[in-house]
Design an enzyme around this catalytic site. Sequence first.
Site, PDB file in Angstrom:
ATOM      1  N   ARG A  61       5.659 -11.706 -14.346  1.00 52.17           N
ATOM      2  CA  ARG A  61       5.593 -10.179 -13.925  1.00 52.17           C
ATOM      3  C   ARG A  61       7.446  -9.731 -13.839  1.00 52.17           C
ATOM      4  NH1 ARG A  61       8.719  -9.011  -8.744  1.00 52.17           N
ATOM      5  NH2 ARG A  61       9.072  -7.310  -7.808  1.00 52.17           N
ATOM      6  N   GLY A 118      10.860   2.723  -4.485  1.00 51.51           N
ATOM      7  CA  GLY A 118      10.045   1.487  -3.626  1.00 51.51           C
ATOM      8  C   GLY A 118      11.222  -0.072  -4.101  1.00 51.51           C
ATOM      9  N   THR A 148       3.092   7.547  -4.479  1.00 51.21           N
ATOM     10  CA  THR A 148       4.230   7.935  -4.126  1.00 51.21           C
ATOM     11  C   THR A 148       5.606   7.469  -5.570  1.00 51.21           C
ATOM     12  OG1 THR A 148       4.185   6.568  -1.646  1.00 51.21           O
ATOM     13  CG2 THR A 148       6.598   6.495  -3.341  1.00 51.21           C
ATOM     14  N   GLU A 207      13.911   2.518  -0.882  1.00 48.87           N
ATOM     15  CA  GLU A 207      13.794   1.603   0.112  1.00 48.87           C
ATOM     16  C   GLU A 207      13.710   1.604   1.238  1.00 48.87           C
ATOM     17  OE1 GLU A 207      11.205  -1.571   1.047  1.00 48.87           O
ATOM     18  OE2 GLU A 207      11.300  -1.085  -1.171  1.00 48.87           O
ATOM     19  N   GLU A 225       7.876  -0.795  -9.518  1.00 50.48           N
ATOM     20  CA  GLU A 225       6.458  -1.614  -9.350  1.00 50.48           C
ATOM     21  C   GLU A 225       5.312  -1.231  -8.516  1.00 50.48           C
ATOM     22  OE1 GLU A 225       3.649  -3.608  -7.885  1.00 50.48           O
ATOM     23  OE2 GLU A 225       5.524  -5.744  -7.888  1.00 50.48           O
ATOM     24  N   GLU A 268       8.679  10.768   0.067  1.00 50.27           N
ATOM     25  CA  GLU A 268       8.829  11.648   0.152  1.00 50.27           C
ATOM     26  C   GLU A 268       9.689  12.283   1.434  1.00 50.27           C
ATOM     27  OE1 GLU A 268       5.256   9.351  -0.269  1.00 50.27           O
ATOM     28  OE2 GLU A 268       6.694   9.228   0.245  1.00 50.27           O
ATOM     29  N   GLN A 324       9.038 -10.886  -0.660  1.00 47.95           N
ATOM     30  CA  GLN A 324       9.778 -10.473  -1.788  1.00 47.95           C
ATOM     31  C   GLN A 324       9.891 -11.962  -2.894  1.00 47.95           C
ATOM     32  OE1 GLN A 324      10.569  -8.074  -2.439  1.00 47.95           O
ATOM     33  NE2 GLN A 324      10.565  -6.524  -0.917  1.00 47.95           N
ATOM     34  N   GLU A 344      -2.805  -0.132  -1.844  1.00 48.17           N
ATOM     35  CA  GLU A 344      -1.695  -0.498  -1.158  1.00 48.17           C
ATOM     36  C   GLU A 344      -1.013   1.569  -1.645  1.00 48.17           C
ATOM     37  OE1 GLU A 344       1.174  -3.414  -1.959  1.00 48.17           O
ATOM     38  OE2 GLU A 344      -0.008  -4.656  -0.373  1.00 48.17           O
TER      39      GLU A 344
END
Length: 524
Positions: A165, A189, A269, A211, A255, A241, A156, A264
């Site tokens: 970013r 996320g 999602t 998360e 992000e 989900e 992280q 990924e």
Amino acid sequence: MEAPSMKQQEFTLASVTDLSSSSSPSSSSPVLATFSCVNEITELRFQESESAHGFGFDLSSTQLFKLRPLQFICVSDSSDSIKESSFSRGVVIKFRDEKESNDFSESFEEWTKDAVGKGSSLANGTVSDGKSKFDNKIEAASAKMYFHYYGQLLHQQNMLQDYVRTGTYHAAVMENRSDFSGRVVVDVGAGSGILSMFAALAGAKHVYAVEASEMADYARKLIAGNPLLAERITVIKGKIEDIELPEKADVLISEPMGTLLVNERMLETYVIARDRFLSPNGKMFPTVGRIHMAPFSDEFLFVEMANKALFWQQQNYYGVDLTPLYASAHQGYFSQPVVDAFDPRLLVAPPMFHVIDFTQMKEEQFYEIDVPLKFTASVCGRVHGLACWFDVLFDGSTVQRWFTTAPGAPTTHWYQIRCVLSQPIHVMAGQELTGRLHLVAHSAQSYTINLTLSAKMWGPGANQGGILQTSSCKLDLKEPYYRMSQPQVYPVAQETPAQPQDIQIQSDDLEEIELLQQNANAQL
């Protein structure tokens, strides 16, 4: 449509061919496909009309992919005809007409929903105990590694310290306060929760930070340490989900970008969150993504890749001949996409791009991405492959802000990616290059890359068409070669140096880079 117990639905298909057999159908007889649910087991069964034998797929672990209007692929990780549970079975289905294919596809979706228990009622913020849609398409080992990786603070921190970013996200939110003020926001996320706190700083009424990894616990701790924001942020540990929310969102922020934008598979999602939680006319930050592509010439990189396999050319390695594995090793190294930051002067043609609109894209459209390629060479020399990068647009009501990973722009933790051909192509200035970039999603949360580049006829007679050279490669985006962190300095001109004025990088935010750097410095 409901698929109740002990009921069934039948379709007559033109043919069904096992993927492990030859490309021609095993029989010219029509095939009967039957959806049924008996004793809470939902199954799709195929049986030839003139045969008593057939085979079935458990719909809780089966997927359907459309190849053409009248041709689909059906794959499952288990079937009653295969004893080894670690292997999949797949069949190619052909239909007699488009209406039949559409009806079958709709029925498959409804029966599959019933098989995986979709539509069950869950308490807000809780997670389903059953197998979710995510679990059905992503292998357990990959998901475990993925959530373990993002559950660690050091990773992280790596992302937070990407100031291009983080600074772009901060600017996109703060410059568009009107999109966040008094609104309900879902952070898809959420990771450390940094974007949730940006939304709260912009005046969000409430933020749901979703998360799935252990990072959710760290996010709660970090948010609790910012009490002025904490009262408007709820951290929910679970997958998009699976979880349920008490209200619809006005804004989604996330992000979800990976290498080559799609690695990924988190973009899937992101659009699932859109379909489940975003209110009509809601905002998505980011809104649109673009994959940029251009052929490149890099003799140093090509030689480096080729030389890696020379180890396997030894005929007397402690008395052992290694050469039988040389070809496999050579192919293995060229199946790795190269992730690094390169000099944009290595591009031999102006780039093109492929647009992915997050507000419109369906989840299933991410399963297979097909991009036709067409370039006109600006210089003479050898083309060693295809260079790719991406940018995304934050389409705010006040400010439209782009974020880019282009070569020549400030380096991000995504860098750029290059697909290297084992057989380079020679081109002349003005010669046309055509080809195809074909991405196929796989269950390890990544993509198989199939690249083909061809040099078309050039000079006298070119108007008659034709191909002079073709080169192709197959790569696994899951297994890249991380080469370096900064563009390499080339003290000696390569075989085909491109002039800076020949190539124009297509990016709408290069003029904003200085502002982003100022924002990052101000945060420091």
